[in-house]
Write a protein that holds these residues in place. Structure first.
Motif, PDB file in Angstrom:
ATOM      1  N   ARG A 156      -8.336 -11.401  59.910  1.00  0.00           N
ATOM      2  CA  ARG A 156      -7.595 -12.248  58.975  1.00  0.00           C
ATOM      3  C   ARG A 156      -8.218 -12.217  57.588  1.00  0.00           C
ATOM      4  O   ARG A 156      -9.407 -12.479  57.412  1.00  0.00           O
ATOM      5  N   ARG A 157      -7.392 -11.931  56.583  1.00  0.00           N
ATOM      6  CA  ARG A 157      -7.854 -11.878  55.195  1.00  0.00           C
ATOM      7  C   ARG A 157      -7.823 -13.269  54.568  1.00  0.00           C
ATOM      8  O   ARG A 157      -6.880 -14.040  54.778  1.00  0.00           O
ATOM      9  N   HIS A 158      -8.865 -13.571  53.758  1.00  0.00           N
ATOM     10  CA  HIS A 158      -8.959 -14.850  53.060  1.00  0.00           C
ATOM     11  C   HIS A 158      -9.176 -14.576  51.579  1.00  0.00           C
ATOM     12  O   HIS A 158     -10.150 -13.925  51.196  1.00  0.00           O
ATOM     13  N   ASP A 159      -8.288 -15.089  50.758  1.00  0.00           N
ATOM     14  CA  ASP A 159      -8.399 -14.909  49.315  1.00  0.00           C
ATOM     15  C   ASP A 159      -8.926 -16.145  48.603  1.00  0.00           C
ATOM     16  O   ASP A 159      -9.203 -16.102  47.391  1.00  0.00           O
ATOM     17  N   GLN A 160      -9.039 -17.244  49.333  1.00  0.00           N
ATOM     18  CA  GLN A 160      -9.562 -18.474  48.741  1.00  0.00           C
ATOM     19  C   GLN A 160     -10.115 -19.362  49.853  1.00  0.00           C
ATOM     20  O   GLN A 160      -9.967 -19.051  51.029  1.00  0.00           O
ATOM     21  N   GLY A 161     -10.726 -20.464  49.452  1.00  0.00           N
ATOM     22  CA  GLY A 161     -11.307 -21.375  50.425  1.00  0.00           C
ATOM     23  C   GLY A 161     -12.810 -21.212  50.521  1.00  0.00           C
ATOM     24  O   GLY A 161     -13.445 -20.486  49.756  1.00  0.00           O
ATOM     25  N   THR A 162     -13.386 -21.904  51.503  1.00  0.00           N
ATOM     26  CA  THR A 162     -14.836 -21.873  51.710  1.00  0.00           C
ATOM     27  C   THR A 162     -15.196 -20.739  52.659  1.00  0.00           C
ATOM     28  O   THR A 162     -14.702 -20.708  53.797  1.00  0.00           O
ATOM     29  N   PRO A 163     -16.031 -19.804  52.234  1.00  0.00           N
ATOM     30  CA  PRO A 163     -16.389 -18.688  53.123  1.00  0.00           C
ATOM     31  C   PRO A 163     -17.231 -19.169  54.294  1.00  0.00           C
ATOM     32  O   PRO A 163     -17.899 -20.204  54.220  1.00  0.00           O
TER      33      PRO A 163
END
Length: 281
Positions: free
Chosen positions: A243-250
């Motif tokens: 799943r790709r994440h472009d924002q938020g808390t890593p």
């Protein structure tokens, strides 16, 4: 062969000779073709060394490795995780790595990846204290033993599951790659007009006393070669949700967008804990 004292040796040898003779009769094998076949087998041996196993690659490329794997794993479909072929790139002595730590051991540009896994038994109970070997190719499609630009044991690590059966690690998203084609297996693929590509994946080998050693792979879900893997290793159970994440808390400090996550549950069968013979050193 009837005098062979070991019944299993006798059974295998008899069947092998019977099927080899039947093969020669079916295709009406010529003497010239026989010579080509013997040369092909000799070249497989000559192409095998401490860093590359052409014999395993050949078995993979004709689907034989996957057939043997599927015949010997899965508990008749009762487990959720299908086993997969070992492949020719496992090394036994991967470095011990703390849960949550990185297996990137030299500069390896590519999208960052955080993997979280849990091991369970067939009844759903967590398996603590299991040793899990992890290895995968770089974003340019090379394992570290193939690539002088990578440090020894880059993108390899060995983890111990915690009390909840969990382990995790940081890495980079793997890429698909062509199997080596500079030997006889490459000649075979070209003669059959087959592409040499494997879809991107991460290898896992889980080992603990009381459980059958689990050897498997988790494939990247958007790879274009999932349906045409050159070594027939993909099953639906083995396609993960990268799943790709472009924002938020890593999930770990210092990770920058975009990053990927993979969450996966492995199920181990009760049985004998036995490590395979490493195909390379």
């Amino acid at each position: 062969m009837a005098r062979a004292p070991n019944a299993r040796v006798r059974e295998i040898a008899e069947a092998f000779v019977r099927h080899m003779h039947a093969f020669a009769r079916e295709v009406k094998l010529t003497e010239a073709e026989y010579g080509i076949g013997i040369d092909f087998l000799n070249r497989i041996g000559q192409a095998t060394n401490d860093r590359h196993n052409e014999g395993i690659l050949f078995a993979d490329a004709i689907g034989f490795s996957t057939l043997v794997c599927l015949q010997n794993n899965g508990d008749n479909g009762a487990t959720e995780t299908a086993a997969a072929l070992l492949g020719p790139f496992w090394r036994m002595h991967s470095p011990a790595t703390a849960n949550g730590a990185s297996i990137v051991r030299s500069p390896t540009p590519g999208p960052e990846l955080f993997v979280s896994c849990v091991l369970k038994d067939a009844k759903g109970a967590p398996i603590a204290g299991a040793e899990v070997d992890v290895w995968h190719s770089s974003p340019v499609g090379l394992y570290e033993n193939q690539d002088e630009a990578q440090a020894d044991m880059n993108l390899r690590g060995k983890f111990i599951t915690d009390a909840e059966g969990r382990f995790s690690f940081r890495s980079v998203k793997p890429a698909g790659y062509p199997v080596p084609t500079d030997g006889p297996v490459g000649d075979l693929l070209r003669a059959q007009r087959r592409h040499p590509y494997r879809p991107a994946h991460i290898h896992f080998l889980a080992h603990k006393d009381g459980f059958k050693t689990l050897i498997t792979q988790v494939f990247v879900d958007d790879d274009k070669y999932l349906a045409t893997d050159a070594v027939f290793g993909v099953t639906r159970h083995l396609v993960g949700d990268y799943r790709r994440h472009d924002q938020g808390t890593p999930p770990a400090p210092g990770m920058a967008a975009p990053w990927y996550t993979l969450d996966y549950t492995f199920v181990m069968e009760a049985g004998e804990a036995k490590l395979p013979i490493p195909p390379i050193k």
